[in-house]
Structure formats: C-alpha cells, structure tokens
Enzyme design. Structure first.
Site, PDB file in Angstrom:
ATOM      1  N   HIS A   1      53.996  50.757  93.535  1.00 26.22           N
ATOM      2  CA  HIS A   1      53.185  51.618  92.666  1.00 26.22           C
ATOM      3  C   HIS A   1      53.688  53.038  92.597  1.00 26.22           C
ATOM      4  O   HIS A   1      52.985  53.916  92.097  1.00 26.22           O
ATOM      5  CB  HIS A   1      51.734  51.649  93.155  1.00 26.22           C
ATOM      6  CG  HIS A   1      51.044  50.329  93.098  1.00 26.22           C
ATOM      7  ND1 HIS A   1      50.243  49.955  92.045  1.00 26.22           N
ATOM      8  CD2 HIS A   1      51.052  49.290  93.950  1.00 26.22           C
ATOM      9  CE1 HIS A   1      49.775  48.738  92.261  1.00 26.22           C
ATOM     10  NE2 HIS A   1      50.263  48.318  93.418  1.00 26.22           N
TER      11      HIS A   1
ATOM     12  N   LYS B   1      41.305  62.446  87.131  1.00 24.09           N
ATOM     13  CA  LYS B   1      42.190  61.628  87.971  1.00 24.09           C
ATOM     14  C   LYS B   1      42.361  62.356  89.288  1.00 24.09           C
ATOM     15  O   LYS B   1      41.940  63.512  89.416  1.00 24.09           O
ATOM     16  CB  LYS B   1      43.548  61.417  87.307  1.00 24.09           C
ATOM     17  CG  LYS B   1      44.173  62.685  86.708  1.00 24.09           C
ATOM     18  CD  LYS B   1      45.499  62.415  86.005  1.00 24.09           C
ATOM     19  CE  LYS B   1      45.338  62.009  84.563  1.00 24.09           C
ATOM     20  NZ  LYS B   1      45.912  60.708  84.257  1.00 24.09           N
ATOM     21  N   ARG B   2      42.971  61.709  90.295  1.00 25.24           N
ATOM     22  CA  ARG B   2      43.222  62.414  91.550  1.00 25.24           C
ATOM     23  C   ARG B   2      44.015  63.681  91.273  1.00 25.24           C
ATOM     24  O   ARG B   2      44.842  63.723  90.356  1.00 25.24           O
ATOM     25  CB  ARG B   2      44.004  61.500  92.516  1.00 25.24           C
ATOM     26  CG  ARG B   2      43.157  60.398  93.133  1.00 25.24           C
ATOM     27  CD  ARG B   2      42.057  60.939  94.020  1.00 25.24           C
ATOM     28  NE  ARG B   2      42.566  61.453  95.268  1.00 25.24           N
ATOM     29  CZ  ARG B   2      42.452  60.835  96.439  1.00 25.24           C
ATOM     30  NH1 ARG B   2      41.844  59.658  96.522  1.00 25.24           N
ATOM     31  NH2 ARG B   2      42.931  61.386  97.540  1.00 25.24           N
TER      32      ARG B   2
ATOM     33  N   LYS C   1      50.712  65.500  88.580  1.00 26.26           N
ATOM     34  CA  LYS C   1      49.835  65.183  87.446  1.00 26.26           C
ATOM     35  C   LYS C   1      49.528  66.434  86.617  1.00 26.26           C
ATOM     36  O   LYS C   1      48.939  66.351  85.540  1.00 26.26           O
ATOM     37  CB  LYS C   1      48.544  64.527  87.935  1.00 26.26           C
ATOM     38  CG  LYS C   1      48.754  63.125  88.530  1.00 26.26           C
ATOM     39  CD  LYS C   1      47.441  62.539  89.019  1.00 26.26           C
ATOM     40  CE  LYS C   1      47.600  61.261  89.821  1.00 26.26           C
ATOM     41  NZ  LYS C   1      47.771  60.054  88.988  1.00 26.26           N
TER      42      LYS C   1
ATOM     43  N   THR D   1      46.668  54.270  84.545  1.00 29.18           N
ATOM     44  CA  THR D   1      45.797  53.233  83.989  1.00 29.18           C
ATOM     45  C   THR D   1      44.598  53.838  83.275  1.00 29.18           C
ATOM     46  O   THR D   1      44.007  53.184  82.413  1.00 29.18           O
ATOM     47  CB  THR D   1      45.295  52.280  85.089  1.00 29.18           C
ATOM     48  OG1 THR D   1      44.927  53.055  86.218  1.00 29.18           O
ATOM     49  CG2 THR D   1      46.359  51.286  85.479  1.00 29.18           C
TER      50      THR D   1
ATOM     51  N   LYS E   1      42.117  53.033  79.623  1.00 26.89           N
ATOM     52  CA  LYS E   1      40.655  53.013  79.490  1.00 26.89           C
ATOM     53  C   LYS E   1      40.215  53.944  78.366  1.00 26.89           C
ATOM     54  O   LYS E   1      39.334  53.605  77.562  1.00 26.89           O
ATOM     55  CB  LYS E   1      39.998  53.431  80.817  1.00 26.89           C
ATOM     56  CG  LYS E   1      40.333  52.488  81.969  1.00 26.89           C
ATOM     57  CD  LYS E   1      40.033  53.094  83.339  1.00 26.89           C
ATOM     58  CE  LYS E   1      40.745  52.282  84.418  1.00 26.89           C
ATOM     59  NZ  LYS E   1      40.760  52.974  85.729  1.00 26.89           N
TER      60      LYS E   1
END
Ligand code: Z16
Length: 829
Positions: free
Chosen positions: A373, A565-566, A571, A676, A680
């Site tokens: 991952h 998100k985290r 990110k 992911t 969504k």
C-alpha cells in the site's frame, strides 16, 4: 436451507416457527422482545439508545440465521477459501449497513415508526468501530462487503482491539488524543466464541528431538496467551451469503504460570495473568512509520498464530492430506503487517505436521498473496534480529533457512553481484541486524499486488526494482475500489433513489457498471434540477453539522471545498492552507465592485495526525489559526470560511462526502499509492481537484480531464524537479503567503517556523512552491465552472456516471480470478 431433511431437523425448525419474519409487525414484536429481555428495559418506556440496542439485537438474530446457513453451505461444498488477514479494519457503524444489505431497511423504518421512533435518529446512537487508521483499514472493510456480496467463500481475520483509533479532541486549535474505549457501550454485532480459542506461544527455546529416526525441532515457549474468537457477520447485498470477520482477543492462558501459583503468591499471579490482555489492547495509531516495538511484534504474531491454527483446524476437518492444501486455501496479506504468517505456516507444517522442508515450502510458496500500500521505503517494516531471537526463536531460524535457500538460488542466476545480493537479502546486515519484512514477503508470496497502475510502476522501478527484474511475473496491480453500498446507498439515500429512478433499475447496487447509463442523461434539464436539489439537501445537512461542531455558520450557497484524510506532509494539506491564505489576501485587497464577483467558498479540512507526528500537528494548528482570522474578519463575510471538522472518521465521512461540491486530492505526484476517498467523492457527484497521482490517474482516464481540475507536476517530473529546486525561485505570491505565516500574521510564529523552514530552507521536498501556481489556476477554473451551474451539474453527473470502475466489487472479482483462484459459492435461498 442447509437443513438435512430428517425428522429431527424438521421438528427443530418447526419449534422455532421457521425462519424469522421480516414484516413490520413481526419486527415490532421482535424489537419489543429485545427491549424487555435483552436490554432489560420496560417496553412501556425506553429511549433512543435502548431502542438502538434492541433493534441491533433483532438485526443480529437475522444475521446469525444467514451466517449459519452460509457457513454450513461452505462446509458442505468445501470450496477453495480465501482468508483475508489484516491488522486493521475500519468498519464504522453496522446497523444501517446491515439492514440495507439484508434488504429490510424499509420494514424496520416502518416498524420503528409504529413504535414512535425514527430510524435515522436511532441509527445515530451507534458508535464507530474504528479498528484501523485510514485508507488501508477502510479498504479492508469495503472489500469484505464486496466479498460477501459476490458470494465468495471468504473469511476476514483481524484483532479485537479494546481501544480503537484515538478520538481527536481539539483544544485551542491543538490536537489532543483521547482513548476510544469503544466496547464500553456493549457491542451487539459480535458473537463471542469462548470455545474457539487457541494458545499462542512466545519466548523460550528451541529444542531438538528425534522422531522416527529424523531430527525434529520443538519450540518450548516461555509464555502462553489465549486467543479467543469474536465473530462479526458480514452480510452481502441481494444474497443470503453472510461471511465472517473473526477478530481475536487476548486472554490469560490456563496453561501459563502454574509455577507462580504453586509458589503461593496468589495475588501477584492473578495480576500478572491480566497482563496477557495488553497484547490486543490498543491499535497503533501511526499509519506509516514503523518502530521495532516489542508489543507491536507480539500483536502481529499473536494475530498470525491464532489465524493459522484456526485455518489448519478447519482444513483438517474436511481433508486428511496436505497435498490438497493449495487447492483449498489462499491467504491474503494486507500489507506486510501479517507477514509472520509465512514462517508460521512453515513452522506448523515442518515441526508439527512433520512434512519435509521442501514439501512445506512447495505449499507455502503458492498460498500467500501480498498487497503493498505504499511507495515510501521508510514505511516498510524491519524487525531487529535480537528482538526476534528472544520473542520468536524458531521463526528466526526458519527465516534464516528461507533466506539461505533464496540466496543460493539467486547466486545461480545473478552470480556474485554482492551489492544486489545484499539489497535483496531478507536479513539486513549492519550494526543492528534486521529482518526486512518486505523482502520476506516478496520472496515467499505467489504474487505481489500494487493498489493502482502507477503504484505498480513505482514498485517495479523503485521499491522492488531488484525483485521485479528477477521475478517480473510476480508483480501485478489491482486498482483499489470502494463499496457503493456504503458510499451511496447507505450514506446518500436520496442520490441512490435518484440514480435508480433515472436508470430505471436499482441493479447498479450489485452491478455498478450500470452507472454509466447516467451519461446519456447528463444534459437532461429535469435530471439537473433533481440532482441539484438532492445535493443541496445534503449540503444543508452538512452545514448544520459544521455549525454544531465549530460554531461557524456557513451558507449552502457557497461552494463546499473539502479535504478530509489523515494529515500528512505528502498529502499537502499545507498547500491547501496556503491557497486559502492567498484567497483571503486577494479578497482583502479587492475593490468593492470586484468582491461581488467572488464565488463564495466554505473550505473544510478534517483528519487526524499520528500522535508523534509533529509537522502534521502543526498543520492542524495552522488550520485553526487561519480559520480564526478569516472567519472573524467582517471584511470577508460569507465570501470565505475555513472550518476544521474534528475527529474525522467513517461516520463523519458518510455525512461530509455527500455534502461536498469540490474535493481535493493533492498529494505530491508519486506519493499516494492509490487513494480511495477520491472514489467515494466521485460516486457522490463531487468534482475532484487533484494531482495526477495514484488512482486519480485512472479516474482521469475514465471521466476525462475536462470533468475535473487537474494540476501540478507529474510523477515522472518530480525527481528532476527536486534536483533543480536550488536554482528555481518560488513564485512571488507563494513567497508572500509563506511569509505571512512566518511573520506571525496568524500568531504562533515560533510554532509554525518549522513548517515554513521545510519549504524555504530544506528544499521543499513536497514541491509546494513548484505546484502553487498551477494549483491556483485549477482553483480559479473551479470557481469559473461553479458559476455556470449547468456546466457544474453536468460534471457532477458525469463523475457519478464514471465511478463504476472504482467499485471494490471489481477489485475483488479481479483478485479472485487473477490471484486467489476462488469461485463464488452461493448459498441457496
Ligand atoms: C494506509 O492507510 C495506506 C498506506 C500505508 O502504507 C499505510 C496505511 Cl495505514 C493507504 C495509502 O496511503 C493509500 O494511498 C491507499 O489508497 C490505501 O492505503 C489503500 O490501499
């Protein structure tokens, strides 16, 4: 179903009045029964929480019924089974999802109504099961839903942590971590199996015995702990199949420390016994970094040992030779966390089942499948050899033997390229010797799977380059997916109804490719109107939540721009914040006449930082500091708001995602293995603003760049940009917003200094400066598109229409066919 037609079985069936009935009257009786006898409250007076408990028990009964039938059917057919091993599952809430999949949501809603309750309110009583960190853990949950729905003979295995992922509490803009003691309120969704338990060994020594003239190793443990099974039924949608998620809890063992009881120190012995439970006590909250902690290693082995004992016991129930093991068992490793399963199966087969090494290896090398991952090499696990030697002495020997054989074979092919041999070795030599868990997994697994196409490219060319050159056929990818059952049907019921109406069928809930049928209506004015209406109602719901959580009033007329998100440097939540500061600065400096042209925005950020991740925690504080300034500036009003949503988790996601207009996935290219949440958002008709990274690259192919806002450096450009960085100058506007933070415009300048230094002084590794200009362009394009509501609605519809490829149904069917070799096994109705 599943019943033998003898008279005893028929009588038993008759005594129970057949299967449970699902008409609203029976459901009411059932709920009241559970209020009285399970919850033990009076049926004349019970509150929402008690209604939830009773309702949950009534649903549980129905789950158990199907679970029994499914398991019995699997047992009878004895197909090859998939065992999905993951140390993390983010299940979120279960009630709403279960009654949806069982197809009895409306009946329950009506039954509750008749009793004077509302399903939506009652369902809100449930807390989240948060036994995982982020994407990897929610992926496991989505995949379980798909495995059940597609009728695959699969089992999930995990750990039953007493403390799930910490709850995030914000005080003065700083993150604090509070324990999530989630079992305090009871858990009606699990079935405790006190008789399904196994002893797990630790420490001790390896001895040799002679057995039938052959040497045999026996591991004499120094400590034993009991693993007890808790089963969680996972119902498929539109099928009777209900698979199992078995979670292990640690309990003191009766075989342990008989010694200390004999010495008479009763009280201390009892206290010592309780220490066993610490093994499954707490989920590690770091989503990437790995520290060689003994407790973590114990957790991993505890998990693996219980799983393997359970799997081998089940295999032996119906088979008497290991020759057919590979025809009956596939083991999926969700990242390398459960990789100790590999030496464990070797140990059981060789030491306990007395197979020869080669025969055992022949089995082991065919049954394991790894999914990676990450692209970060520093995320890969290493076990210090010293630690391994003391905790799992026999496994260390086995790993050495596997490595010896591998190295010998490798030498035959690549000769004496010692650099390469030492890079590929499972054992890392050096001042501290380590076991490289990733290398162990790649050597032993039948296939290694990436989570998106670009991720596989990076695995081949960077992370596992040497291995790829040696075993090219081992490396594959299956792009991640998410389940449309939870992410549309459960979390966005009005959109669900709208889609079914326009497609003329709800078959897309099981066959998501049908969503493509929306494309032909993408220009239809009636659909546009209904689509906008649904989206607006969801935005109002989100606005109410935001006001309740943060006290900030936001207008549903504004564009809701979301990044949840985290929190991670890669990110780039910081890029988002710098963009917001820039927007604020621009509005401040505008003439009154220009302000009227500004598209109002509500910027929403949410996510948890790992407790020890300083930079991530600073980003959370910066978000609050900037929000404080903007939200209280009378010059700005509704033109710009910035809110942080605390304690982002699965059930918050179910509220936030349907209520978003624009969603950001802006990692530095080459860092997000897949992503992911983008899928969504896509399903819910949110337009994406994103970099070409991870699965977004495939989303672009599916729905077209013209229906998204794509910006920033591409994966293959990033390495060169990093080298060139020294000569490049960041654009002026970028330097200006960084300076605002540095100079204390939002206060706390000392605290934020390291964030600014990472950009100005330490080479800006994540390329915020480089991507800033194109980020602003993408944002401006989003503003422009939003003003044209027809254009925006079209993009939104096309997003949902193109989301079918990103269902976990497709991912699971792919794995089943190309990796695991399992086939559906559908329990008859
Ligand atoms: C995690 O959630 C992921 C990777 C990782 O090494 C550890 C954790 Cl806890 C994520 C990836 O970051 C994300 O890109 C991917 O979509 C997700 O795993 C599922 O594959």
């Amino acid at each position: 179903a599943g019943l033998a037609p003898d008279s005893k079985a028929e009588r038993m069936f008759g005594l129970m009045d057949g299967f449970l009935r699902n008409d609203p009257l029976s459901l009411q009786k059932d709920i009241l029964y559970h209020v009285e006898y399970t919850v033990a409250r009076s049926r004349f007076s019970f509150d929402d929480f008690e209604a939830y408990q009773a309702l949950a028990h009534s649903v549980r009964d129905r789950l158990i019924e199907r679970w029994h039938d499914t398991q019995q059917y699997f047992k009878r057919k004895d197909p090859k089974r998939l065992y999905f091993l993951s140390l993390e599952f983010l299940m979120g809430r279960t009630l709403s999802n279960s009654i949806t999949n069982l197809g009895i949501r409306n009946q329950y809603a009506e039954a509750l109504n008749q009793l004077g309750f509302e399903l939506e309110v009652v369902a809100e009583q449930e807390g989240d099961a948060a036994l995982g960190n982020g994407g990897l853990a929610r992926l496991s949950a989505c995949q379980m839903d798909s495995l059940a729905t597609l009728d695959f003979p699969a089992w999930g295995y995990g750990l039953r942590y007493q403390y799930g992922l910490f709850r995030q509490v914000i005080l003065d803009g700083f993150q604090h971590e509070h324990p999530d003691y989630w079992l305090n309120f009871g858990n009606p969704w699990e079935i405790e199996r006190i008789h399904v338990s196994y002893s797990v060994k630790f420490y001790g020594t390896v001895e040799e015995e002679v057995l039938n003239g052959e040497k045999n190793k026996i591991w004499v443990p120094g400590e034993m702990v009991e693993a007890v099974a808790y089963d969680n039924p996972i119902p498929g949608y539109g099928t009777r199949n209900t698979i199992n998620l078995r979670l292990w809890a640690a309990k003191p063992s009766d075989q342990d420390d008989v010694e200390s009881f004999n010495t008479g120190d009763y009280i201390n012995s009892v206290i010592n016994r309780q220490r066993a439970e610490t093994i499954s006590n707490v989920l590690y909250p770091d989503d990437r970094s790995y520290q060689g902690k003994e407790l973590r290693l114990k957790q991993q082995y505890f998990f693996v040992s219980a799983c393997i004992q359970d799997i081998i016991r089940r295999f032996k129930d119906t088979n008497n030779s290991f020759d057919v093991f590979t025809d009956k068992v596939a083991l999926q490793l969700n990242d390398t966390h459960p990789a100790l399963a590999i030496p464990e199966v070797m140990r059981v087969l060789v030491d306990e089942e007395h197979l020869g090494w080669n025969q055992a290896w022949g089995i082991v090398s065919k049954i394991f499948f790894l999914t990676s991952h990450t692209v970060q090499p520093e995320g890969s696990e290493k076990i210090p050899v010293d630690l391994m030697e003391s905790l799992l002495p026999r496994h260390l020997e086995i790993i050495y033997d596997i490595n010896f054989n591998f190295m010998e074979e490798l030498k035959k092919h690549i000769g004496s390229d010692y650099d390469r041999l030492s890079r590929m070795s499972i054992v890392e030599e050096g001042p501290v010797k380590n076991i490289r868990v990733a290398n162990l997994s790649v050597v032993c697994c039948y296939s290694v799977n990436g989570v998106s196409r670009i991720h596989l490219e990076l695995l081949k060319t960077r992370v596992f380059k040497d291995f790829f050159e040696y075993w090219p056929e081992k490396f594959q990818f299956k792009t991640n997916g998410v389940t449309q059952r939870r992410w549309i049907v459960v979390s966005n019921p009005s959109l669900c109804a709208l889609i079914s109406k326009w497609l003329g069928t709800d078959a897309w809930i099981r066959d998501v490719d049908l969503l493509m049928g929306l494309r032909e209506h993408a220009g239809n004015a009636d659909l546009h109107q209904e689509w906008q209406m649904v989206r607006r109602v969801n935005k109002i719901r989100l606005a109410e939540y935001i006001e309740a959580m943060s006290g900030v009033k936001v207008s549903p007329d504004a564009m809701f721009d979301v990044q949840v998100k985290r929190i991670h440097e890669y990110k780039r939540q910081l890029l988002n914040l710098l963009g917001i500061i820039h927007r604020y600065d621009c509005i401040k400096n505008m003439k009154e006449s220009d302000r009227r042209k500004v598209v109002p925005r509500v910027c929403i950020i949410g996510g948890k930082a790992a407790p020890g991740y300083e930079a991530a925690k600073k980003i959370i504080k910066l978000c609050h500091a900037v929000g404080e300034k903007i939200n209280n500036d009378p010059d700005i009003g509704d033109l710009l708001k910035l809110v942080f949503i605390p304690d982002y988790n699965v059930s918050v996601a179910e509220l936030v995602i349907p209520g978003s207009d624009l969603s950001q996935h802006i990692s530095t290219a080459g860092h997000e293995a897949s992503g992911t949440s983008n899928m969504k958002f896509l399903m819910n008709g949110c337009v994406l603003l994103a970099t070409s990274d991870g699965s977004t690259i495939e989303i672009i192919e599916e729905i077209g760049e013209e229906n998204m806002f794509i910006f920033g450096a591409k994966v293959h450009e990033v390495p060169a940009l990093r080298k060139k960085h020294a000569e490049m100058k960041a654009p002026l506007q970028f330097a200006r917003v960084v300076r605002m933070v540095r100079d204390g415009y939002f206060g706390f300048e000392d605290y934020f200094k390291p964030l600014c230094d990472a950009i100005d002084k330490q080479g800006d590794f994540y390329l915020l400066g480089h991507d800033f200009a194109s980020y602003l362009e993408a944002q401006a394009a989003a503003d422009k598109a939003y003003v044209d509501q027809e254009k925006w609605t079209r993009m939104s519809i096309l997003s949902t229409a193109g989301s079918g490829r990103f269902s976990s149904d497709r991912t699971m069917a792919d794995y089943a066919e190309k990796a695991w070799g399992i086939k559906p096994c559908k329990c008859p109705l």
